[in-house]
Design an enzyme around this catalytic site. Structure first.
Site, PDB file in Angstrom:
ATOM      1  N   ALA A 234       1.546  -9.384 -14.435  1.00  0.00           N
ATOM      2  CA  ALA A 234       1.080  -8.084 -14.918  1.00  0.00           C
ATOM      3  C   ALA A 234      -0.429  -7.968 -15.009  1.00  0.00           C
ATOM      4  CB  ALA A 234       1.707  -7.791 -16.286  1.00  0.00           C
ATOM      5  N   CYS A 355      -2.843  -7.457  -2.835  1.00  0.00           N
ATOM      6  CA  CYS A 355      -3.965  -6.590  -2.479  1.00  0.00           C
ATOM      7  C   CYS A 355      -4.720  -7.219  -1.316  1.00  0.00           C
ATOM      8  CB  CYS A 355      -4.881  -6.329  -3.673  1.00  0.00           C
ATOM      9  SG  CYS A 355      -5.533  -7.794  -4.486  1.00  0.00           S
TER      10      CYS A 355
END
Length: 404
Positions: A234, A355
């Site tokens: 997270a 990413c």
């Protein structure tokens, strides 16, 4: 980009931030935080400082080449680099206390050489260019150029508190110009140099600053009210809060990470956002994961990665030790996929995300995982490429558990 030179004080701030990044190895966001805290800069001046600093770091090797220095010489010749940046953009030189002159004839000759070298022109280090060519082939030149551009500012509307039209209207009243992004339902692009975090809209939890590509990753989770969802990597919780809004605050949303300080930050953000169904849990050992075996409707694995899709937003990463870290990161990604996937129940969905734009961290990892785990099947995957979408670069894959 600027149409007039930096002031002397702003120039000194740019040099101080760059010194912290290039000579002391500090992350760019931390360098900004340390230098901006306690200062009463107006929003436009702070925006100018970050624009110039970011552009220099995105194409550091180009600007160094133009003024005949190396990045290692920045601590002694930083003013020369900043002056070269101004000359490149056709601006008058800033007035600084100590300033090294530019040799115009040498600068002009180097500029012509740089124009003939697209890799240098895009501010790309050799290791990254070799990796990009190997991994992305004919798509790499466009991605390389896109990663050298200034990033746009995107917000995610917090649908627990308002809708997008209401957010845009409220921001307008607070002096922030923003427009809806047509192909991302929760995204707003900010088009003014406004201080977002000073607005009442932010203090009231109406939005989070989050790239539109990142929002697409959270969209892929497809969480519904009443589900049991785990965001297992997270961090500070940008995607966690997005998922909470999808769930309308109903159901159980477990945010997990190996670093407690990130979860502490997430708690504060969740309180402001009104995301009351978020529970945080530190991953203390493998037992933390085993206790949740076959319990989750959705598990998001936004795994640690090279960050090569977000270089225009984190340009200092280009000049760090990414080539050496990449094999370590790939092994870590494999471990997380294999271990954390146990939390998904039969009929539930596993969402793997990075990413990065490099297949080695993305589809190659998914294919290897599926080959070893026939209890999962691939539903779909997506490459969010920088040049194609204009957002940061991401990858996501949705997999369903079809058996124990």
């Amino acid at each position: 980009m600027l149409t007039y030179p930096l002031s002397g004080s702003s120039s000194e701030l740019v040099l101080n931030v760059l010194t912290m990044v290039l000579t002391r190895g500090k992350p760019l966001d931390r360098a900004y935080s340390e230098h901006f805290s306690g200062l009463s800069l107006n929003p436009s001046e702070q925006a100018r400082i970050t624009q110039v600093t970011g552009d220099i770091l995105r194409r550091l090797n180009l600007y160094c080449f133009l003024v005949d220095i190396t990045p290692d010489e920045f601590d002694r010749q930083g003013s020369k680099l900043l002056n070269g940046w101004h000359v490149f953009h056709g601006l008058d030189l800033p007035k600084m206390q100590y300033s090294l002159k530019i040799e115009q004839a040498s600068f002009d000759a180097n500029l012509e050489k740089a124009k003939a070298d697209p890799v240098l022109w895009d501010g790309c280090p050799e290791w990254l260019n070799e990796l990009g060519q190997t991994q992305l082939g004919e798509k790499w030149p466009a991605e390389r150029a896109a990663l050298a551009e200034q990033p746009k500012r995107y917000l995610r509307v917090n649908e627990l508190k308002c809708d997008r039209d209401k957010l845009i209207a409220r921001l307008q009243k607070e002096g922030v110009t923003a427009v809806a992004l047509p192909d991302v339902s929760t995204a707003v692009e900010v088009t003014s140099d406004s201080a977002l975090f000073r607005t009442d809209a932010f203090k009231d939890g109406w939005f989070e600053q989050q790239d539109a590509g990142s929002q697409l990753v959270a969209d892929a989770v497809g969480a519904k009210p009443g589900m049991r969802v785990v965001d297992a990597c997270a961090g500070a919780g940008g995607k966690t809060l997005h998922i909470a809004a999808q769930m309308q605050g109903k159901g159980r949303l477990l945010a997990m990470d190996v670093e407690q300080w990130k979860l502490d930050n997430l708690k504060a953000r969740a309180k402001r956002a009104g995301a009351h169904n978020v529970e945080t849990r530190i991953i203390a050992s493998s037992k933390t994961i085993k206790r949740l075996k076959l319990t989750a409707d959705r598990v998001l694995l936004d795994v640690p990665c090279s960050g090569l899709g977000v270089l225009k937003r984190n340009p200092d990463s280009k000049w760090r030790d990414t080539p050496d870290r990449l094999p370590v990161l790939i092994e870590l990604q494999k471990h997380i996929l294999q271990s954390y996937s146990r939390m998904v129940k039969v009929g539930g969905m596993l969402i793997y995300a990075t990413c990065s734009i490099m297949p080695e961290e993305n589809r190659h990892q998914v294919d290897a995982f599926l080959a070893e785990n026939p209890q999962f099947k691939l539903l779909e995957d997506e490459n969010i490429l920088v040049a194609e979408r204009g957002f940061d670069g991401f990858y996501l894959a949705k997999m369903e558990r079809i058996a124990e």
